[in-house]
Design a protein around this motif. Sequence first.
Motif, PDB file in Angstrom:
ATOM      1  N   ILE A 180       0.857  -1.177   0.000  1.00 13.88           N
ATOM      2  CA  ILE A 180       0.000   0.000   0.000  1.00 13.88           C
ATOM      3  C   ILE A 180       0.897   1.232   0.000  1.00 13.88           C
ATOM      4  N   LEU A 181       0.807   2.031  -1.052  1.00 12.06           N
ATOM      5  CA  LEU A 181       1.638   3.226  -1.160  1.00 12.06           C
ATOM      6  C   LEU A 181       0.874   4.428  -0.622  1.00 12.06           C
ATOM      7  N   LEU A 182       1.477   5.134   0.324  1.00 15.37           N
ATOM      8  CA  LEU A 182       0.843   6.310   0.911  1.00 15.37           C
ATOM      9  C   LEU A 182       1.235   7.558   0.144  1.00 15.37           C
ATOM     10  N   ALA A 183       0.267   8.434  -0.087  1.00 21.06           N
ATOM     11  CA  ALA A 183       0.538   9.681  -0.784  1.00 21.06           C
ATOM     12  C   ALA A 183       1.148  10.694   0.175  1.00 21.06           C
ATOM     13  N   GLY A 184       2.013  11.570  -0.357  1.00 25.67           N
ATOM     14  CA  GLY A 184       2.513  12.697   0.423  1.00 25.67           C
ATOM     15  C   GLY A 184       3.470  12.333   1.533  1.00 25.67           C
ATOM     16  N   GLU A 185       3.799  13.361   2.318  1.00 22.23           N
ATOM     17  CA  GLU A 185       4.732  13.230   3.431  1.00 22.23           C
ATOM     18  C   GLU A 185       3.979  13.346   4.758  1.00 22.23           C
TER      19      GLU A 185
END
Length: 323
Positions: free
Chosen positions: A269-274
């Motif tokens: 699962i790739l998380l957006a942003g920082e």
Amino acid sequence: MPVLEAAGLTKHFQARRGLFSGSRGVVRAVDDISFSIESGRTLGVVGESGCGKTTTAKLVLGLEEPTGGSIRFEGRDLQELDPAGRRHYRKSVQAVFQDPFASLSPRMRISDIIAEPLVTNETVTSGEVRRRVLELLDLVGLPERSADLFPHEFSGGQRQRIAIARALALSPKLVVLDEPVSALDVSIRAQILNLLRDLQDRLGLSYLFIAHDLAAVAHMSHTIVVMYLGKIVEVGDAQTLARAPKHPYTAALFSAALPSHPDERREEILLAGEVPSPLNPPSGCRFHPRCPQVMPVCGQQEPALAQVGDRFVACHLYDQARH
């Protein structure tokens, strides 16, 4: 009764917002968290950098004073301890830090490094000190001759064994392990983790285990606390939480971790942003700007950490399922 119990623990730092503005903001490093550590058990704390893990460790070690909330050790509030109670607490709670190259004085022999807590806190003869040092070296798997050597004569893994021996010199009840294997070669990490587990079984130690390495946390811990931006988002049994995370952030963390078996397949699962700044955390759920399952309520209302089945989760996805 838990060895250590934190209730509503909070730590805010004053910080300048701009170089010339002079206006000050508040960094919410740890924001109203509660947890407990049982005798002979390990509480693992995981989360990205800046989530509040190390600040939590410093609060437990007394290196920082809490802004709010309380810490109780063996049922006694740390804020109410008299000087004798404080000394007892400092002896009973020890730490092993991340970098074994920086945590040992290069000018001291190993015998003096391990003996320093004993000499500082106890009235003991030189013969008793020597005997105790050799006992501790044997306990962590190092030969007697190590006592007369200097830190530069040891590898990173051996230095961490020395740091563990020093932490055990005063027979503590709780040891704070702050990233204890992250500076070591991968081949050495398992040896140190297994040593820590053996010592826990033999001595009945409790651990607060803080790490980025999720596989290590799952291997070492009985209970796992997942933190995000100063808040706890999920708490549960270590093996259950690692296999079937409920909070979207926990699921993302463990999807990116190394699988426990080569044949195990999992969707990353790739998380957006920082990670947002703790100076200006998002409204509502602090994770909502990056959450793949975000709903309108997430930006408006902060979810409470409440029971969902076999664990506690702070997520609006489970508002209907809480009991």
